[in-house]
Scaffold this motif. Structure first.
Motif, PDB file in Angstrom:
ATOM      1  N   LEU A  69      15.610 -41.768   1.452  1.00 20.53           N
ATOM      2  CA  LEU A  69      16.712 -40.804   1.510  1.00 20.53           C
ATOM      3  C   LEU A  69      16.292 -39.481   2.115  1.00 20.53           C
ATOM      4  O   LEU A  69      17.060 -38.850   2.816  1.00 20.53           O
ATOM      5  CB  LEU A  69      17.247 -40.552   0.101  1.00 20.53           C
ATOM      6  N   ARG A  70      15.059 -39.073   1.849  1.00 21.21           N
ATOM      7  CA  ARG A  70      14.647 -37.734   2.260  1.00 21.21           C
ATOM      8  C   ARG A  70      14.864 -37.473   3.750  1.00 21.21           C
ATOM      9  O   ARG A  70      15.502 -36.488   4.096  1.00 21.21           O
ATOM     10  CB  ARG A  70      13.192 -37.494   1.837  1.00 21.21           C
ATOM     11  N   PRO A  71      14.367 -38.375   4.641  1.00 27.88           N
ATOM     12  CA  PRO A  71      14.597 -38.113   6.067  1.00 27.88           C
ATOM     13  C   PRO A  71      16.083 -38.102   6.437  1.00 27.88           C
ATOM     14  O   PRO A  71      16.506 -37.290   7.261  1.00 27.88           O
ATOM     15  CB  PRO A  71      13.889 -39.268   6.771  1.00 27.88           C
ATOM     16  N   ALA A  72      16.865 -38.960   5.795  1.00 21.89           N
ATOM     17  CA  ALA A  72      18.298 -39.001   6.100  1.00 21.89           C
ATOM     18  C   ALA A  72      18.966 -37.693   5.697  1.00 21.89           C
ATOM     19  O   ALA A  72      19.807 -37.151   6.424  1.00 21.89           O
ATOM     20  CB  ALA A  72      18.958 -40.165   5.364  1.00 21.89           C
ATOM     21  N   ILE A  88      17.565 -34.786   5.542  1.00 16.02           N
ATOM     22  CA  ILE A  88      17.188 -33.743   6.506  1.00 16.02           C
ATOM     23  C   ILE A  88      18.079 -33.831   7.740  1.00 16.02           C
ATOM     24  O   ILE A  88      18.586 -32.823   8.231  1.00 16.02           O
ATOM     25  CB  ILE A  88      15.702 -33.886   6.903  1.00 16.02           C
TER      26      ILE A  88
END
Lengths: 189, 187
Positions: free
Chosen positions: B114-117, B119
């Protein structure tokens, strides 16, 4: 301390923390730790770290999540609700007041000038945050997170695919990736 | 039913904004300015600015602001409740599991995806705000000459101060507000 007194302390602590924290979730967390770990001693240092990790991994505002976790830990479900009320009421009150004056407020050219200036500041802050976050992802030196980031950006910003479809998809990719790597590590042993 | 629509919109915002603060911003824009058109893009930019200046999570601020404008005080309560209910349920469930098993492995796995999404989504909303700030329009005008010099310079200085000098965001936002007012009076 009896239960009713506990609820009172929970409500008042979270109310004060929420009313005085400008700048969002990452500011309220260290203050909560100070209050509940150092001052009240209700929660251990390491346990607090885990509570914060859960609050950050869960959907929703970090301040609200941390309040739910704290309240639940100290006084069960009712404690969680009391903490949420304490956290939510100050911003609700302030924004209600702002919205009453918003129309008059917005028509003043002076306020308009200040708001346009502040918007530039906010844009700079967000640009700074985004760049820091992108650097964080690139530092992992793995291709998948970077690919997910670029694909998600293209999907939302260029193809206008709904975020509500993109977010769960990326969650599934992350879960699969973790499981695959765990299995590979298992085979390697 | 407006109360149900408010509740459902902010329920989705609460449910899908993972990673706190800025992560809610693109979802709020999507729900209140695109799906429902409760706010114009300019009002959305205002609410982000107001949220930065006042205490409290941006999602709660937006819920109260939109709710009260669309359906009065009860609207504010309903929208805020919608925003908070997913947090309460999910966090309490995770809290229960944590005290039961003390493990977060799969949660961490999902989070790593989820983190990259998140961002990417913050970047997308950030770009819209940047356009509002520099061009006073949501779409980039075709002629680059349309960039106004004053906000562009202000942005450059604010960004440099944040990056190089680590000046606190609150000070930057207050400072740009004051400079905006001074600029308005002198020119």
């Amino acid at each position: 301390m009896n239960n009713r007194k506990k609820y009172g302390v929970l409500f008042w602590s979270t109310f004060q923390l929420s009313a005085c924290t400008f700048g969002g979730g990452f500011v309220i967390v260290p203050l909560m730790r100070k209050k509940f770990v150092s001052e009240l001693g209700w929660i251990g240092e390491e346990e607090m770290m885990d509570l914060i990790a859960i609050a950050q991994s869960s959907p929703g505002a970090i301040a609200v999540n941390a309040a739910v976790m704290l309240g639940y830990r100290v006084a069960g479900v009712l404690g969680a609700l009391v903490c949420v009320a304490g956290t939510v009421l100050p911003p609700m009150g302030i924004i209600s007041a702002v919205s009453v004056f918003y129309a008059q407020f917005r028509e003043s050219p002076l306020v308009d000038a200040a708001m346009s200036g502040m918007l530039v500041g906010v844009a700079a802050v967000i640009t700074d945050v985004v760049i820091t976050m992108i650097c964080g992802v690139c530092k992992q030196r793995r291709i998948l997170p970077v690919a997910v980031m670029l694909a998600a950006f293209a999907a939302v910003h260029m193809l206008h695919i709904s975020m509500i479809a993109v977010i769960p998809a990326c969650g599934v990719i992350g879960a699969c990736d973790t499981l695959c790597r765990a299995r590979r590590r298992g085979v390697g042993k | 039913m407006i109360y149900l629509e408010l509740f459902w919109s902010f329920f989705q915002i609460g449910l899908f904004s993972i990673g706190g603060g800025y992560a809610a911003m693109p979802l709020i824009r999507h729900q209140v300015a695109e799906v429902h058109r409760w706010l114009t893009m300019e009002q959305f930019a205002d609410i982000v600015t107001i949220a930065e200046m006042t205490p409290g999570p941006i999602a709660i601020n937006a819920a109260t602001f939109v709710g009260i404008r669309v359906a009065g005080p009860l609207g504010a309560v309903v929208a805020t409740a919608g925003c908070v209910v997913p947090s309460c349920l999910i966090v309490m469930l995770l809290g229960f599991l944590y005290y039961r098993f003390r493990g977060l492995g799969i949660v961490q796995g999902i989070l790593s995806g989820l983190r990259p999404a998140v961002i990417a989504m913050i970047a997308s909303a950030g770009i819209s705000l940047l356009r509002m700030a520099l061009f006073d329009a949501e779409e980039i005008p075709l002629a680059m000459g349309a960039v106004e010099l004053f906000p562009a310079v202000l942005f450059g200085v604010a960004f440099a101060l944040l990056r190089m000098k680590k000046v606190s965001p609150m000070r930057i936002i207050m400072g740009t507000g004051v400079i905006g007012m001074i600029f308005y009076f002198t020119f």
